[in-house]
Design a protein around this motif. Structure first.
Motif, mmCIF file in Angstrom:
data_model
loop_
_atom_site.group_PDB
_atom_site.id
_atom_site.type_symbol
_atom_site.label_atom_id
_atom_site.label_comp_id
_atom_site.label_asym_id
_atom_site.label_seq_id
_atom_site.Cartn_x
_atom_site.Cartn_y
_atom_site.Cartn_z
ATOM 1 N N LYS A 15 0.863 -1.176 0.000
ATOM 2 C CA LYS A 15 0.000 0.000 0.000
ATOM 3 C C LYS A 15 0.900 1.226 0.000
ATOM 4 O O LYS A 15 1.751 1.385 0.883
ATOM 5 C CB LYS A 15 -0.894 0.015 1.240
ATOM 6 C CG LYS A 15 -1.679 1.313 1.437
ATOM 7 C CD LYS A 15 -2.717 1.510 0.337
ATOM 8 C CE LYS A 15 -3.545 2.775 0.549
ATOM 9 N NZ LYS A 15 -4.578 2.954 -0.492
ATOM 10 N N THR A 16 0.745 2.112 -0.997
ATOM 11 C CA THR A 16 1.573 3.311 -1.116
ATOM 12 C C THR A 16 0.672 4.537 -1.136
ATOM 13 O O THR A 16 -0.283 4.600 -1.917
ATOM 14 C CB THR A 16 2.423 3.274 -2.399
ATOM 15 O OG1 THR A 16 3.092 2.026 -2.497
ATOM 16 C CG2 THR A 16 3.446 4.400 -2.401
ATOM 17 N N LYS A 17 1.003 5.510 -0.267
ATOM 18 C CA LYS A 17 0.185 6.724 -0.142
ATOM 19 C C LYS A 17 1.102 7.933 -0.034
ATOM 20 O O LYS A 17 2.088 7.899 0.701
ATOM 21 C CB LYS A 17 -0.697 6.622 1.104
ATOM 22 C CG LYS A 17 -1.645 7.782 1.325
ATOM 23 C CD LYS A 17 -2.762 7.812 0.309
ATOM 24 C CE LYS A 17 -3.755 8.939 0.604
ATOM 25 N NZ LYS A 17 -4.813 9.035 -0.426
ATOM 26 N N ASP A 18 0.800 9.012 -0.776
ATOM 27 C CA ASP A 18 1.634 10.219 -0.757
ATOM 28 C C ASP A 18 1.740 10.773 0.655
ATOM 29 O O ASP A 18 0.860 10.586 1.499
ATOM 30 C CB ASP A 18 1.070 11.276 -1.700
ATOM 31 C CG ASP A 18 -0.386 11.615 -1.401
ATOM 32 O OD1 ASP A 18 -0.645 12.318 -0.409
ATOM 33 O OD2 ASP A 18 -1.254 11.145 -2.156
ATOM 34 N N SER A 19 2.871 11.473 0.917
ATOM 35 C CA SER A 19 3.116 12.002 2.258
ATOM 36 C C SER A 19 3.899 13.303 2.189
ATOM 37 O O SER A 19 4.504 13.638 1.155
ATOM 38 C CB SER A 19 3.888 10.984 3.107
ATOM 39 O OG SER A 19 5.205 10.827 2.616
ATOM 40 N N GLY A 20 3.918 14.036 3.309
ATOM 41 C CA GLY A 20 4.733 15.246 3.432
ATOM 42 C C GLY A 20 4.410 16.281 2.379
ATOM 43 O O GLY A 20 3.245 16.637 2.160
ATOM 44 N N GLN A 21 5.441 16.772 1.692
ATOM 45 C CA GLN A 21 5.269 17.787 0.665
ATOM 46 C C GLN A 21 4.714 17.238 -0.647
ATOM 47 O O GLN A 21 4.520 17.992 -1.599
ATOM 48 C CB GLN A 21 6.608 18.483 0.399
ATOM 49 C CG GLN A 21 7.169 19.232 1.594
ATOM 50 C CD GLN A 21 8.488 19.906 1.266
ATOM 51 O OE1 GLN A 21 8.797 20.212 0.110
ATOM 52 N NE2 GLN A 21 9.292 20.161 2.287
ATOM 53 N N LYS A 34 6.038 15.546 -3.146
ATOM 54 C CA LYS A 34 6.878 15.956 -4.278
ATOM 55 C C LYS A 34 6.542 15.205 -5.567
ATOM 56 O O LYS A 34 6.832 15.698 -6.660
ATOM 57 C CB LYS A 34 8.351 15.751 -3.941
ATOM 58 C CG LYS A 34 8.899 16.704 -2.890
ATOM 59 C CD LYS A 34 10.382 16.471 -2.661
ATOM 60 C CE LYS A 34 10.958 17.451 -1.665
ATOM 61 N NZ LYS A 34 12.413 17.219 -1.428
ATOM 62 N N LEU A 35 5.961 14.019 -5.453
ATOM 63 C CA LEU A 35 5.548 13.256 -6.636
ATOM 64 C C LEU A 35 4.055 13.359 -6.890
ATOM 65 O O LEU A 35 3.503 12.625 -7.712
ATOM 66 C CB LEU A 35 5.946 11.792 -6.477
ATOM 67 C CG LEU A 35 7.452 11.516 -6.370
ATOM 68 C CD1 LEU A 35 7.706 10.030 -6.261
ATOM 69 C CD2 LEU A 35 8.210 12.091 -7.560
ATOM 70 N N GLY A 36 3.394 14.296 -6.187
ATOM 71 C CA GLY A 36 1.970 14.496 -6.397
ATOM 72 C C GLY A 36 1.131 13.465 -5.668
ATOM 73 O O GLY A 36 1.617 12.736 -4.808
ATOM 74 N N PRO A 37 -0.159 13.387 -6.004
ATOM 75 C CA PRO A 37 -1.056 12.446 -5.326
ATOM 76 C C PRO A 37 -0.722 11.004 -5.689
ATOM 77 O O PRO A 37 -0.528 10.664 -6.858
ATOM 78 C CB PRO A 37 -2.444 12.841 -5.858
ATOM 79 C CG PRO A 37 -2.172 13.506 -7.175
ATOM 80 C CD PRO A 37 -0.846 14.192 -7.034
ATOM 81 N N ILE A 38 -0.648 10.149 -4.670
ATOM 82 C CA ILE A 38 -0.391 8.719 -4.863
ATOM 83 C C ILE A 38 -1.347 7.950 -3.969
ATOM 84 O O ILE A 38 -1.441 8.212 -2.772
ATOM 85 C CB ILE A 38 1.064 8.340 -4.513
ATOM 86 C CG1 ILE A 38 2.056 9.076 -5.416
ATOM 87 C CG2 ILE A 38 1.267 6.830 -4.613
ATOM 88 C CD1 ILE A 38 3.508 8.867 -5.008
ATOM 89 N N ASP A 39 -2.050 7.008 -4.531
ATOM 90 C CA ASP A 39 -2.920 6.121 -3.766
ATOM 91 C C ASP A 39 -2.936 4.797 -4.506
ATOM 92 O O ASP A 39 -3.705 4.596 -5.452
ATOM 93 C CB ASP A 39 -4.328 6.703 -3.653
ATOM 94 C CG ASP A 39 -5.184 5.929 -2.667
ATOM 95 O OD1 ASP A 39 -4.668 4.967 -2.053
ATOM 96 O OD2 ASP A 39 -6.376 6.264 -2.519
ATOM 97 N N ALA A 61 -3.728 -1.563 -8.412
ATOM 98 C CA ALA A 61 -4.937 -0.753 -8.282
ATOM 99 C C ALA A 61 -4.510 0.666 -7.959
ATOM 100 O O ALA A 61 -4.204 0.997 -6.812
ATOM 101 C CB ALA A 61 -5.853 -1.312 -7.200
ATOM 102 N N GLY A 62 -4.446 1.512 -8.968
ATOM 103 C CA GLY A 62 -3.987 2.892 -8.811
ATOM 104 C C GLY A 62 -3.733 3.490 -10.182
ATOM 105 O O GLY A 62 -3.399 2.781 -11.138
#
Length: 469
Positions: free
Chosen positions: A287-293, A295-300, A325-326
């Protein structure tokens, strides 16, 4: 495209089956208890248990792009292109590992010098970039170069070890990658605890990666996203638990600063008797979810693979299904091997919303009187790649001049397939014992906008270990 040894990956899918059982695998419960032994209690001494060893690897790869594809490169200021790329390297590692000092707290050190020699220095062959052969600013090969690959100090209490400095790490969320003449390594602090008999813990914080084909340390980058974006730190924690003799589970979590949080779960179950029929089942989930600033944009992103390996004596047959799934790639840190998925081959089969299926067969010739010799063949297909709903910019976007979609946004129903054959041999005795020779041939074909393209690749890799002291 992930440049890995396809034979090694195909073998890894069936690796569980390689552990042949003389009797059915026990399904017994394993109670959690304190370990009956103390590694530090058995310390032999800093000098007394020290070792000086080495390995040398001859690494050759010949790639041919098909369907009009070309490699672009700069040769002394002149832009050129070629459909064929050849890299030939000799990588040597000299490794010194001390023993642990005696006492309640033991200390040791590890130092490793890495050296690479470019055996083919023709710019028109290796195509002038540092992906596989280190090149200077003019695109010419660096004939020979060295660096400190490992350099760390360790402190140990009982069965818990703290490592500080440049080190080799192998977990599902940060792992060294050894598919070139030299491997990568990481700078930071890590702890490994094995105080319990069936439950171990790992944690670490790393601020730099030592790349496979560079002399200097580098910040962390994404494998598939915008390479101009960097992360200063990767933190991780994980546990491996064996509740039954036949079942191993893992859980890991990591944070690649200002990129993403990533979580990993896996289990491996074995049953049966490989002298009759043995079955191994392996599930991997990220499971990968964007974090912090961000920098790679929205990730889910949710990605998993499920594989089954049946084994009868010398024969292993594997079937593996993988799904993303993403609306972006399943991604991991560059110059790491942190993709513990069944269908990560020459291609990672990790496009947005991609589904893939692999069938692999391994023949272990030990059953026929030739221990150490294996053959494998596999085919994998990916379909349903769709990035048209991607909303970020790190994996593609809209060209500001033409208004055309780029990157994953061009992928709408893309497909690809890959097949490979390989053989490997490990010398069983004599002065060259443990020498490994591996040859692989891989073909990959892709639809118009699938990122990996159409390519044939042949690799021949020979790795020779040796003892000095």
């Amino acid at each position: 495209m992930r440049k890995v040894s396809t034979a090694a990956v195909a073998f890894s899918i069936a690796s569980l089956s390689a552990m042949a059982q003389a009797e059915p695998v026990s399904q017994a419960f394993v109670p959690t208890q304190l370990s009956s032994k103390s590694a530090q209690g058995e310390a032999a001494g800093f000098i007394e248990d020290s070792h000086l060893t080495g390995t040398t690897r001859n690494w050759y790869a010949n790639e041919l792009l098909r369907r009009g594809g070309t490699f672009g490169y700069n040769d002394d200021g002149v832009e050129k292109s070629t459909s064929r790329r050849i890299n030939w390297q000799q990588g040597t590692i000299i490794n010194y590992t001390s023993g642990f000092t005696q006492g309640v707290v033991g200390f040791s050190t590890e130092l490793a010098l890495y050296n690479a020699i470019a055996l083919d220095r023709d710019t028109d062959d290796f195509a002038g970039k540092s992906n596989r052969t280190l090149a200077d600013s003019d695109g010419d090969a660096v004939g020979q170069w060295s660096k400190m690959g490992l350099g760390n100090v360790k402190a140990r209490v009982s069965n818990t070890t703290l490592t500080m400095g440049r080190q080799s790490v192998n977990t599902p969320v940060i792992a060294f990658i050894g598919n070139r003449a030299l491997p990568s390594s990481f700078q930071g602090v890590a702890v490994q605890s094995d105080e319990l008999n069936n439950l171990s813990f790992q944690g670490g914080s790393f601020d730099r990666v030592s790349p496979r084909m560079e002399q200097s340390l580098d910040k962390f980058r994404s494998e598939y996203g915008d390479r101009s974006q960097t992360a200063d730190r990767l933190d991780m924690f994980g546990a491996d638990y064996k509740p039954f003799e036949s079942l191993t589970t893992s859980f890991y979590a990591s944070n690649l600063e200002d990129f993403w949080h990533q979580y990993y779960f896996a289990f491996t179950h074995e049953m049966g008797d490989t002298d009759v029929v043995g079955l191994s089942t392996n599930l991997n989930y990220y499971k990968t979810k964007d974090s912090g600033q961000r920098k790679l944009g929205p990730i889910d992103n949710d990605t998993y693979s499920l594989s089954f390996t049946g084994t009868h004596k010398a024969h292993s047959l594997s079937v593996a299904y993988q799904e993303v799934a993403g609306n972006e790639y399943f991604d991991y840190a560059h110059d790491t091997n942190a993709i513990f998925l069944a269908n990560s081959l020459l291609s990672d089969f990790n496009g947005p919303n991609e589904k893939s299926l692999q069938v692999a067969y391994v023949l272990n010739m030990a059953e026929y009187g030739v221990p150490g010799l294996k053959f494998n063949i596999y085919q994998a297909r990916g379909w349903g790649i769709d990035g048209t709903h991607y909303k970020g910019g790190a994996y593609g976007g809209i060209d500001e001049v033409t208004g055309a979609a780029t990157g994953v946004r061009t992928m709408d129903g893309e497909t690809h397939y890959e097949y490979g054959i390989g053989t490997s041999y490990a010398v069983q005795s004599g002065p060259l014992k443990a020498t490994a020779i591996r040859a692989t041939y891989t073909t990959h074909r892709a639809s118009e906008n699938q990122a990996d393209g159409s390519i044939n690749e042949f690799r021949l890799v020979t790795t020779i270990p040796f003892n000095i002291l």
